[in-house]
Write a protein that holds these residues in place. Structure first.
Motif, PDB file in Angstrom:
ATOM      1  N   PHE A 232       0.828  -1.204   0.000  1.00 52.94           N
ATOM      2  CA  PHE A 232       0.000   0.000   0.000  1.00 52.94           C
ATOM      3  C   PHE A 232       0.865   1.258   0.000  1.00 52.94           C
ATOM      4  O   PHE A 232       0.548   2.248  -0.667  1.00 52.94           O
ATOM      5  CB  PHE A 232      -0.932   0.017   1.215  1.00 52.94           C
ATOM      6  N   ALA A 233       1.963   1.236   0.773  1.00 55.33           N
ATOM      7  CA  ALA A 233       2.846   2.399   0.839  1.00 55.33           C
ATOM      8  C   ALA A 233       3.465   2.691  -0.526  1.00 55.33           C
ATOM      9  O   ALA A 233       3.551   3.852  -0.959  1.00 55.33           O
ATOM     10  CB  ALA A 233       3.933   2.165   1.882  1.00 55.33           C
ATOM     11  N   GLU A 234       3.910   1.647  -1.201  1.00 55.79           N
ATOM     12  CA  GLU A 234       4.501   1.832  -2.525  1.00 55.79           C
ATOM     13  C   GLU A 234       3.470   2.372  -3.518  1.00 55.79           C
ATOM     14  O   GLU A 234       3.762   3.267  -4.318  1.00 55.79           O
ATOM     15  CB  GLU A 234       5.068   0.504  -3.029  1.00 55.79           C
ATOM     16  N   THR A 235       2.270   1.817  -3.462  1.00 60.04           N
ATOM     17  CA  THR A 235       1.237   2.234  -4.408  1.00 60.04           C
ATOM     18  C   THR A 235       0.806   3.672  -4.159  1.00 60.04           C
ATOM     19  O   THR A 235       0.636   4.459  -5.099  1.00 60.04           O
ATOM     20  CB  THR A 235       0.013   1.297  -4.316  1.00 60.04           C
ATOM     21  N   THR A 236       0.620   4.055  -2.886  1.00 59.09           N
ATOM     22  CA  THR A 236       0.202   5.429  -2.584  1.00 59.09           C
ATOM     23  C   THR A 236       1.291   6.421  -2.968  1.00 59.09           C
ATOM     24  O   THR A 236       0.991   7.538  -3.411  1.00 59.09           O
ATOM     25  CB  THR A 236      -0.150   5.592  -1.092  1.00 59.09           C
ATOM     26  N   ALA A 237       2.548   6.039  -2.807  1.00 62.43           N
ATOM     27  CA  ALA A 237       3.653   6.924  -3.215  1.00 62.43           C
ATOM     28  C   ALA A 237       3.614   7.163  -4.718  1.00 62.43           C
ATOM     29  O   ALA A 237       3.824   8.292  -5.199  1.00 62.43           O
ATOM     30  CB  ALA A 237       4.989   6.327  -2.795  1.00 62.43           C
ATOM     31  N   ARG A 238       3.336   6.109  -5.472  1.00 63.01           N
ATOM     32  CA  ARG A 238       3.249   6.247  -6.926  1.00 63.01           C
ATOM     33  C   ARG A 238       2.053   7.113  -7.313  1.00 63.01           C
ATOM     34  O   ARG A 238       2.168   8.003  -8.176  1.00 63.01           O
ATOM     35  CB  ARG A 238       3.120   4.870  -7.570  1.00 63.01           C
TER      36      ARG A 238
END
Length: 954
Positions: free
Chosen positions: A583-589
């Motif tokens: 989730f952290a990676e996706t929200t950063a993107r």
């Protein structure tokens, strides 16, 4: 007699509504409603007694509103237009309240075309000019304009206020603390703020802080309005200029009229005692027999002795057998914290246990180191047997900041824990003694985990209150069900606050460090108040038709829910951690994509910044600002933007969903794993939803998305112990089935009886054909209609125009007229009675159902349509839960554990070898849960699945 005259002016109108909302519906021997009359009488009596013991007013009068019309309505026709009419059962009580006032031989002032506040202002100023002191018994902010001192003919006259709810005096300092300006400037602040309750317009978007700032900076309202032209460009400047007339009109409306004609001279207000004869006649006429006995004996008000009658003798409380629902308040003394005992020896504890066993009923409360029952340590417990007969038994108190395990910590004299547990266990486990608590499932779990005590049988004052008054908090009527609120409302008592005992912020201390004298006052009061609340509320249950729902649905559920909380459920920490990282990676993107599309970096989580980017910079249409002056960027707004082609809105919605799921579930669930059990233990509230549904907190396991892939991934992290599986049993379309029964819809009953797909049947009736699209639309319509959806709401869900949505609604009612009849009859009933009822008798109150405010009224109507159905569904699954574990035990399945309840679903953990047998028992219990109390015309379908995770079992 005091040398100086002191006039007390009682805001009687405020007393009336407080009295009405404080007590249940009561009637006199003639059948006339008198609940408010009784409450008003006791409140006025208590006030007279308190004042007699304080500074002894020389003069006193009660001031009431003559009617709902005043000269302000002639100035502004919309003045107080939002206020609903008084409740139907209150209106006939107004003349009786006037009679009650005169029965105390007190002047009752009411004049046409002016409000009670104006008469209070006129009399207050008249007395002040004579050099009298004046106390206004009210907490009305408008009356705070009068506070202060002025020189009069016979010296300086002082006007202050008395807030009897808080037992606090209001003088210049208190007014300045509240408004930030002296009393003479309060009207200017009120004019800028406006008042939604009285429908005073004010200046839109100007709240208390801004209003105060403007008046402080510019001196008065005129100065603030004149200064607007020279202000920097801003929304505030625009509003002050554009709405100047509104502000000036509001200043007129909030100004108290201080020159009304005086219907009686001040000299008529002189207090010469209260002759008992007219009061006795009034009390006897309306059947207030316990108050009459108090008058005869001189014991006076329900709460304390009084000097209304010189005879000073004790008396017994009301006789419930003879007084019925006309006497709700027993004759108890005030809460006296000095009467409580700190039990520090085993001998004294054993004496308390002996007395409690003989009493057959004891109020119990625990003091702990944490609000989490699965982690808390037991610091002590309290007992109460009658009013003021309460004690506190400390077990884990110490001094010093090193903690309870600190070897250098000093410990006051206390009974050894194991000895105390051994002494109290026979009492708390005795079938012959009722244990009463406030949210008692918490105490059940703490005592079982910390002391090995299985406390039963129990009653819960919080649930008793909820089963009679659910929904009344919606408008402040009835209020919530916490102990402090109940004590204020029903007992007129303000409890000690935890923060007053333990402090707040960095200076806060654990309860174990609180000195024993202070700890005893706090803890024993909890038990004492709980005992009083039980005695007062429990006998209301049959009078208000709530006994069945309490005894057959909610009370049996207390130990069941307590056990489920102890069981908890295992979660896979590693799986959650992986999801959090994902989730952290996706929200950063997504964040980078949003910033790129916006052309600048900004805080996506800030509604203010997001609104400015979307509507000011990017120029999207449809932006609307609220009272705060910032654009709304809620989900509905973003969905509209998305539908119009704004791809950035899609990204923001996805960003929000992932951020919420990460913080609420994948991160929070890891933190929630209990270090001792390795499982997550949610807390269920039996009073969290006014329709009777259970709610889940710390963590909330009921809002995990069901139909999304992300939600499924989270559910995959809920797993059984090795060798076990999870079993999910879900009622199939239970609300539609109940609607078919309750609305008597032959087509739907036939479809359910034959096992036909109900959404396909609706699609066929609505569209003439069944395919994927028509079935999906029919499913939306089926559920939306039951929630009282509007044409606009349905249009939004189906993606069609409102007129077409209205056609769908009309067609639905043509095909299923029983549904339309059910909606009509339900609304008519709720409008007349004020509440809806489930098939099992659960009441949900809707105090705004007749509101003149369209938004409030329509919101209540939508909720009222669904409440009987959703509430009946909640009652049924609760009945299934209460029967489930005994049924499984009888079937020889003791290793099957019920872990979760999520809306219409129950989740179990069980050995793999028990699946077949357990499934049969679980399905039978759930399918037959309504019986024998209610026989349904449709079968209750139950779908059961099992698997190695919650998702797999679904």
């Amino acid at each position: 007699m005091a040398d100086k005259n002191h006039l007390y002016l009682v805001d009687g109108s405020a007393y009336i509504f407080r009295a009405y909302h404080r007590l249940p519906p009561l009637t006199n021997p003639e059948g006339t409603p008198v609940g408010a009359v009784y409450g008003y009488t006791t409140m006025l009596w208590k006030l007279a007694d308190d004042l007699d013991k304080a500074d002894g007013p020389t003069h006193m009068a009660v001031v009431l509103d003559k009617s709902s019309h005043s000269f302000r309505n002639d100035i502004y026709s919309e003045y107080k237009a939002n206020r609903p009419d008084p409740p139907e059962d209150l209106q006939p009580q107004f003349p009786l309240i006037r009679d009650a006032t005169r029965a105390f031989s007190l002047p009752c002032i009411e004049e046409p075309d002016v409000e009670a506040d104006d008469m209070i202002a006129t009399y207050a100023r008249a007395a002040q000019r004579e050099g009298w002191d004046v106390t206004i018994v009210s907490s009305d902010k408008d009356l705070m304009q009068l506070v202060g001192e002025e020189n009069g003919a016979n010296g300086t006259g002082r006007i202050d206020m008395l807030d009897t709810m808080k037992n606090a005096r209001i003088y210049i300092e208190e007014v300045e603390e509240k408004f930030g300006v002296p009393p003479e400037k309060v009207g200017d602040v009120l004019a800028l703020m406006g008042d939604s309750v009285d429908n005073i317009p004010g200046v839109y978007g100007v709240g208390p802080k801004t209003a105060t700032k403007l008046i402080v900076e510019h001196g008065d309202l005129t100065g603030a309005l004149d200064a607007a032209e020279d202000m920097k460009k801003s929304k505030l400047k625009e509003r002050l200029i554009e709405q100047r007339e509104n502000a000036e009109l509001s200043r007129v409306l909030v100004t108290l009229k201080e020159d009304c004609d005086l219907p009686q001279p001040l000299s008529d207000f002189k207090l010469d005692g209260v002759p008992p004869e007219p009061l006795a006649e009034f009390l006897e006429k309306h059947g207030f027999s316990s108050l009459l006995r108090r008058l005869d004996s001189g014991s006076g008000s329900p709460d304390r002795p009084t000097n209304l009658n010189p005879a000073k003798q004790s008396t017994k409380g009301a006789d419930p057998e003879t007084d019925g629902n006309r006497q709700p308040l027993p004759d108890w003394p005030d809460v006296d914290r000095s009467a409580y005992e700190c039990v520090q020896t085993l001998d004294r504890l054993e004496e308390w246990v002996t007395r409690a066993l003989a009493a057959r009923l004891v109020a119990v409360d625990t003091e702990t180191s944490s609000l989490d029952a699965m982690e808390a340590d037991l610091v002590g417990f309290s007992l109460a047997l009658v009013a003021n007969d309460a004690c506190y038994v400390p077990l884990g108190h110490y001094t010093g900041s090193g903690g309870s395990d600190d070897m250098f910590a000093e410990r006051p004299k206390q009974i050894a824990r194991e000895a105390a547990f051994a002494a109290i266990k026979p009492l708390l486990e005795s079938d012959a003694v009722i244990k009463v608590g406030q949210n008692i499932k918490y105490d059940i779990n703490v005592l079982l985990r910390c002391a090995g005590i299985a406390m039963a049988p129990v009653h819960d004052t919080m649930i008793v209150s909820f089963d009679m008054d659910a929904g009344r908090a919606e408008s402040g009527i009835g209020g919530g069900h916490g102990m402090d609120e109940l004590a204020e409302r029903h007992l007129g008592h303000t409890c000690m606050k935890f923060k007053d005992v333990c402090g707040t912020g960095k200076k806060a201390i654990p309860f174990g460090e609180v000195p024993l004298d202070k700890a005893t006052q706090y803890a024993a009061e909890d038990a004492d108040v709980t005992w009083r609340l039980y005695q007062h509320l429990y006998r209301r249950l049959p009078l208000e038709g709530a006994a069945q729902i309490y005894h057959t649905v909610d009370r049996p559920l207390i130990p069941v829910v307590a056990r489920m909380e102890r069981e908890g459920i295992k979660v896979d920490r590693a799986a959650l951690s992986r999801l959090s990282e994902q989730f952290a990676e996706t929200t950063a993107r997504i964040e980078k994509d949003i910033h790129a599309e916006a052309g600048e970096e900004f805080t996506i989580g800030s509604p203010k910044q997001l609104g400015e980017v979307l509507f000011d910079k990017m120029g999207y249409k449809g932006g609307r600002k609220g009272k705060s002056g910032q654009y709304s960027t809620d989900q509905a707004v973003l969905e509209k933007l998305s539908a119009s082609g704004a791809t950035i809105a899609d990204k923001v919605l996805e960003y929000r969903q992932l951020s919420k799921l990460k913080s609420t579930y994948t991160d929070a669930l890891q933190e929630a794993i209990n270090p001792d059990t390795g499982r997550v233990h949610t807390s269920y509230s039996l009073v969290g939803a006014q329709t009777g549904r259970l709610s889940s907190t710390d963590p909330n396991l009921q809002n995990i998305p069901i139909r999304t892939e992300i939600g499924r991934e989270i559910r995959k992290a809920f797993v059984p112990e090795d060798g076990n599986v999870l079993l999910a049993a879900d009622y199939s379309q239970i609300e539609l089935r109940l609607a078919a029964h309750m609305a008597d819809v032959p087509e739907l009953k036939e479809a359910f009886a034959s096992g036909e797909d109900i959404h396909s049947r609706t699609a066929k009736e609505m569209y003439g054909e069944v395919d994927r699209d028509t079935r999906a639309a029919a499913k939306t319509i089926n559920f939306a209609i039951l929630y009282g959806i509007s044409r606009w709401g349905l249009a939004g869900r189906l993606g069609i125009e409102p007129d077409e949505a209205q056609e769908k609604i009309d067609t639905y009612f043509q095909r299923f007229p029983g549904i339309q009849n059910y909606i009509h009859e339900t609304l008519e009933s709720v409008r007349a009675k004020g509440y809806s009822e489930t098939l099992f008798g659960r009441k949900t109150w809707f105090p705004r159902i007749n509101s003149k405010n369209q938004q409030e009224r329509q919101g209540s109507e939508r909720a009222a349509i669904n409440a009987p159905i959703q509430g009946t569904s909640a009652d049924i699954i609760k009945r299934a839960m209460a029967r489930m574990m005994p049924a499984l035990a009888d079937a020889g399945l003791p290793d099957v554990r019920m872990l979760l309840q999520v809306h219409d679903e129950l989740v179990f953990e069980l050995p793999k070898g028990d699946v077949e047998a357990a499934s049969s028992v679980i399905e039978k219990v759930m399918a037959e849960a309504a019986q024998p109390a209610v026989t349904l015309d449709v079968p209750l379908g139950v779908e059961i699945g099992t698997g190695e995770s919650w998702d797999a079992a679904h």
